[in-house]
Write a protein that holds these residues in place. Structure first.
Motif, PDB file in Angstrom:
ATOM      1  N   GLU A 176      -0.306  -1.631 -10.645  1.00  0.00           N
ATOM      2  CA  GLU A 176      -0.675  -0.512  -9.779  1.00  0.00           C
ATOM      3  C   GLU A 176      -2.171  -0.239  -9.921  1.00  0.00           C
ATOM      4  N   ILE A 177      -2.859  -0.193  -8.789  1.00  0.00           N
ATOM      5  CA  ILE A 177      -4.296   0.105  -8.766  1.00  0.00           C
ATOM      6  C   ILE A 177      -4.478   1.471  -8.126  1.00  0.00           C
ATOM      7  N   ILE A 178      -4.952   2.431  -8.906  1.00  0.00           N
ATOM      8  CA  ILE A 178      -5.083   3.817  -8.465  1.00  0.00           C
ATOM      9  C   ILE A 178      -6.564   4.176  -8.509  1.00  0.00           C
ATOM     10  N   THR A 179      -7.213   4.190  -7.362  1.00  0.00           N
ATOM     11  CA  THR A 179      -8.663   4.402  -7.329  1.00  0.00           C
ATOM     12  C   THR A 179      -9.051   5.879  -7.305  1.00  0.00           C
ATOM     13  N   ASP A 202       4.169   6.955 -14.520  1.00  0.00           N
ATOM     14  CA  ASP A 202       2.827   6.616 -14.073  1.00  0.00           C
ATOM     15  C   ASP A 202       1.848   7.711 -14.433  1.00  0.00           C
ATOM     16  N   PRO A 220      -7.077   8.927  -8.798  1.00  0.00           N
ATOM     17  CA  PRO A 220      -5.885   9.512  -9.417  1.00  0.00           C
ATOM     18  C   PRO A 220      -5.863  11.037  -9.291  1.00  0.00           C
ATOM     19  N   GLY A 223     -11.164   4.654 -11.712  1.00  0.00           N
ATOM     20  CA  GLY A 223      -9.729   4.829 -11.568  1.00  0.00           C
ATOM     21  C   GLY A 223      -8.915   4.191 -12.663  1.00  0.00           C
ATOM     22  N   ASN A 283      -2.606   0.230 -13.854  1.00  0.00           N
ATOM     23  CA  ASN A 283      -1.368   0.433 -14.600  1.00  0.00           C
ATOM     24  C   ASN A 283      -0.529  -0.842 -14.530  1.00  0.00           C
ATOM     25  N   ASP A 288      -0.839   6.750  -2.773  1.00  0.00           N
ATOM     26  CA  ASP A 288      -1.853   7.025  -3.789  1.00  0.00           C
ATOM     27  C   ASP A 288      -2.259   5.798  -4.601  1.00  0.00           C
ATOM     28  N   LYS A 289      -1.785   4.621  -4.198  1.00  0.00           N
ATOM     29  CA  LYS A 289      -2.092   3.436  -5.000  1.00  0.00           C
ATOM     30  C   LYS A 289      -1.757   2.163  -4.226  1.00  0.00           C
ATOM     31  N   LYS A 290      -2.283   1.047  -4.736  1.00  0.00           N
ATOM     32  CA  LYS A 290      -1.912  -0.274  -4.268  1.00  0.00           C
ATOM     33  C   LYS A 290      -1.009  -0.888  -5.332  1.00  0.00           C
ATOM     34  N   TYR A 338       0.849  -1.185   0.000  1.00  0.00           N
ATOM     35  CA  TYR A 338       0.000   0.000   0.000  1.00  0.00           C
ATOM     36  C   TYR A 338       0.886   1.236   0.000  1.00  0.00           C
TER      37      TYR A 338
END
Length: 812
Positions: free
Chosen positions: A211-214, A800, A216, A227, A230, A139-141, A136
């Motif tokens: 990368e999971i950005i819910t 990113d 952005p 979101g 990536n 800004d992202k997982k 974690y």
């Protein structure tokens, strides 16, 4: 009441932690800095716990966590003598012994602090700890793809079905927090394919992390309801020649492989990769439908085989050239092909009430879609100094040439074709993108960012409908039902972001403006649908470090979801003899407001993440079904009022024993639809949830076993609902020949419990449908390492930013 109680518990936990945690920091004095590095692969360790203790009484004096580059800074340290402890889950703790802060030594740089991964002794064998499967960040997982052995022979979708925020149905369709509208980037660049197609196309073996950005920032494209996903591909950073080769095979005509080779020296690097994979998924489907016409009910029941085949291959290459230590030129290109085929043989039984008329027949359906594509990009990165002052520019181009053919035939009991339809669709599409990003730091905490982007998308669709004439045994073109459509969509954007910190409170404020110029031209009847519009998307992000092991984050973003190309197609497409679909060129884009609040903390060696979120969508786009004629249903798309999702996510990453680590993930939310359909008010809601448990068992230094289980609860739509389902996957990985060879055996849906069930209850018809793949699915993968290939953990750390999820006009 059930949902309200759960929500109260979430916010109580969040705010109780904030209000009663101690920061444990002084108010003035010196500072201590350093960088935390993974001793195994020299990558930075983010979110490492850095705690400062008084040497005299071992009381905590200060604390923080490392940032994305592994760098930490402790400030406002009172004069005195201290020692430092650095720790992170999966690593041994490191102590920096006695040092002093005084008037003559106010600033201390400890340099690189190397964290060794934990090694356990089990039956005389040394076992090295794995990286956590999910990390974690602020800004992202970040999902470490290598830790999901059960997905080794699959695609990005097979990895995502085991991670938070994501749900995957039995057909492989991905949803991010309950929505199928999201952006997919590959190495921070747009993808040439539709979002779900892109995820199905990328081999899991080629992926470094996801990368999971819910929520952005304004730097990213505003496209996508929920979101960005990536995909960061593998690339080796070691000097010389390195490589990796994978081969896989399984039951039901599944086979394939991929390779990646790299050469690197001090000035440039070259990479070349490729993959070929054939996947066949035998399945079955059934549907029970009732159509109501005046006082007559028509019953149509169907069942039969429903097989789906995917074949994909591709080549990619790239070169990076360091013109100077501060100037980097990059060029990459990819070329490939993909095809998707859906073959079904469905038996139909039709009867009416009160007049008992019965018909029995077989429907043969063959849908084949595919073609070739290519994409390339030029990148230039300029570092003005070492404090983060930089300029990045990118030119991206892509083109694809896809075609589709759908054939439906009705066959009687004598195996004679009595009627049929054939639909063909073809046409090229292309995309060009020009992007510039600029970053100017004012000091260690304050920074200004700005950039611009130009996107040009074009697509042509030539559609022809043929009817089968039994007397001639041929499909004859029907010009009155054929059409030519041209799509042009240009989107241009500017953004600005300012970020800083005030008394430990980090903030980031941004604004993105986008101009949309879209035209859909119906060539056959000279009819155009145009949009010329400016949209504005503000974003806000806050972070606050409560203590050395606790951080809370809060964010708001405004986003848009433009209709996809096939949702706008103003012509009819027959999927079989009893189902037809048609787009709606008058669809409005969805506008989304998204709020998030998250807390991350450690309890002993356990990482706990808790998030709460609220998302409201205006002009919600829904797939709507209605009676087309007699026993035929029409599927189209409409804007149906507003939807809202209010819920939370929980993740626990724990090492229960030296040989067993587990990852528990939960997502639950209240979903509501409020609007009108057919002149009638709609208000539907339900409580959605899903849970995953990923277990990894370490037997020795060369053997791992992974068991992953997941459950997706039922959900609702404007017209019906989808049932829940449960599935379990098993895999075992064995390293051989001093890790030059790795064998992985995986079994997916071990208990054959995964299936897709849905029902619709409309004014003039109702239906129940079910689809199930043949399972369990068994695959074996062999991986060969050349020159001890190691995955790079630092790749594309700065790539990113903003990309179009389609790149080829698939969303308008």
């Amino acid at each position: 009441m059930k949902f309200t109680s759960i929500l109260i518990i979430i916010f109580t936990l969040l705010f109780t932690t904030i209000n009663f945690s101690q920061r444990g920091m002084g108010n003035f004095g010196g500072s201590v800095t350093g960088q935390v590095i993974d001793n195994a692969d020299s990558s930075p360790v983010e979110y490492a716990n850095v705690v400062l203790f008084n040497l005299a009484d071992s009381m905590q004096a200060n604390g923080t966590i490392s940032n994305e580059q592994g760098i930490f800074k402790l400030e406002k340290i009172r004069p005195g003598t201290y020692y430092l402890k650095v720790s992170f889950i999966g690593y041994e703790s490191i102590f920096v012994e006695s040092f002093e802060i005084n008037r003559n030594n106010r600033t201390l740089d400890l340099g690189e602090i190397l964290l060794p991964r934990i090694a356990y002794q089990m039956e005389e064998a040394e076992v090295t700890a794995d990286k956590p499967p999910i990390e974690y960040k602020i800004d992202k997982k970040v999902v470490n793809a290598a830790e999901y052995y059960s997905a080794t022979t699959g695609t990005a979708v097979d990895i995502l079905e085991n991670v938070p925020s994501i749900t995957v149905d039995i057909e492989g369709n991905v949803q991010l927090r309950g929505s199928g509208s999201f952006t997919v980037l590959i190495d921070g660049r747009p993808t040439i394919l539709d979002a779900n197609d892109a995820l199905q196309q990328i081999s899991a073996n080629m992926i470094e992390n996801i990368e999971i950005i819910t929520n952005p920032s304004a730097k990213f494209d505003s496209e996508g309801e929920t979101g960005i996903i990536n995909i960061i591909l593998k690339e080796e950073r070691s000097s010389g020649i390195t490589g990796i080769v994978n081969m896989n095979a399984g039951f039901d005509d599944k086979y394939g492989g991929d390779f990646l080779f790299n050469y690197r020296n001090s000035k440039f690097s070259v990479n070349l990769g490729g993959d070929y994979n054939n996947r066949t998924y035998p399945g079955s489907s059934l549907e029970e439908r009732k159509t109501f016409i005046n006082d007559t009910t028509i019953f149509t029941n169907s069942s039969g085989s429903n097989d789906r085949d995917r074949l994909r291959w591709g080549l990619k290459g790239g070169i990076d050239y360091n013109l100077t230590p501060n100037d980097l030129f990059s060029f990459s290109i990819q070329y490939g092909s993909r095809s998707y085929r859906n073959l079904s043989n469905i038996s139909f039984a039709e009867f009416t009430d009160p007049v008992s008329l019965s018909n029995y027949y077989l429907s043969r359906n063959d849908r084949d879609r595919g073609g070739t594509y290519y994409a390339g990009s030029f990148d230039y990165d300029r570092k003005f100094n070492n404090d983060g002052h930089l300029l990045k520019a990118q030119i991206y181009f892509s083109e694809r040439d896809f075609s589709e053919e759908s054939i439906n035939e009705l066959v009687d009991n004598n195996d004679i074709t009595t009627s049929g339809r054939k639909l063909t669709e073809d046409g090229p599409s292309e995309s060009k993108q020009f992007k510039v990003d600029y970053e100017l730091p004012f000091n260690e905490t304050n920074k200004f960012e700005a950039g611009g982007q130009l996107r040009f998308n074009k697509r042509e669709d030539n559609n022809n409908l043929y009817d089968y004439l039994p007397a001639e045994g041929l499909f004859i073109l029907q010009p009155q039902f054929s059409s030519d459509v041209n799509y042009d969509r240009n989107i241009h954007a500017l953004y600005g972001i300012y970020s800083g910190e005030i008394n430990g409170l980090g903030y980031q404020a941004g604004l993105r403006s986008e101009y949309t110029d879209r035209t859909i031209s119906l060539v056959t009847n000279n009819n155009d649908f145009e949009i010329n519009r400016w949209d504005y998307f503000p974003t806000l992000h806050f972070s606050y470090e409560i203590s050395a092991i606790q951080q809370v984050m809060l964010s708001y973003t405004s986003r848009i979801r433009r209709p996809r190309g096939w949702q706008l197609e103003p012509f009819e497409t027959w999927t079989d003899a009893f189902n037809v679909r048609k787009g709606n060129p008058g669809l409005k884009p969805q506008y989304i407001d998204s709020f998030e609040m998250g807390l991350q903390t450690f309890w002993k060696s356990n990482l706990i993440s808790l998030e709460a979120y609220y998302r409201k969508t205006n002009n919600n786009i829904e797939r709507i079904r209605s009676v087309y004629e007699s026993n035929v249903t029409l599927s189209t798309y409409e804007n149906i009022g507003t939807t809202s999702a209010l819920g939370g996510e929980l993740m626990l990453n724990s090492k229960a024993f030296p040989f067993w680590t587990f990852n528990l993930l939960g997502n639950f939310y209240h979903y509501e639809i409020d609007g009108t359909l057919g002149g009638k008010d709609i208000n539907r809601s339900n409580f959605n949830w899903n849970v995953r448990l990923n277990n990894t068992f370490i037997f020795d230094n060369t053997t791992r076993v992974q068991i992953n289980s997941r459950y997706n609860a039922p959900s609702v739509s404007a017209q019906g609902e989808r049932e829940g389902y449960f599935s379990t996957s098993f895999s075992i990985r064995k390293d051989l020949l001093d890790k030059m060879l790795t064998a992985t055996l995986q079994v997916r849906d071990v208990f054959s419990t995964a299936k897709w069930e849905s029902s619709i209850d409309a004014l003039d018809f109702s239906s129940y449908s079910e689809f199930k793949r043949k399972s369990p699915m068994v695959m074996l993968n062999l991986k060969f390492n050349i020159n001890h290939y190691k995955n790079d953990k630092k790749r594309n750390g700065d790539r990113d930013g903003g990309g179009d999820d389609e790149g080829l006009g698939e969303e308008f």
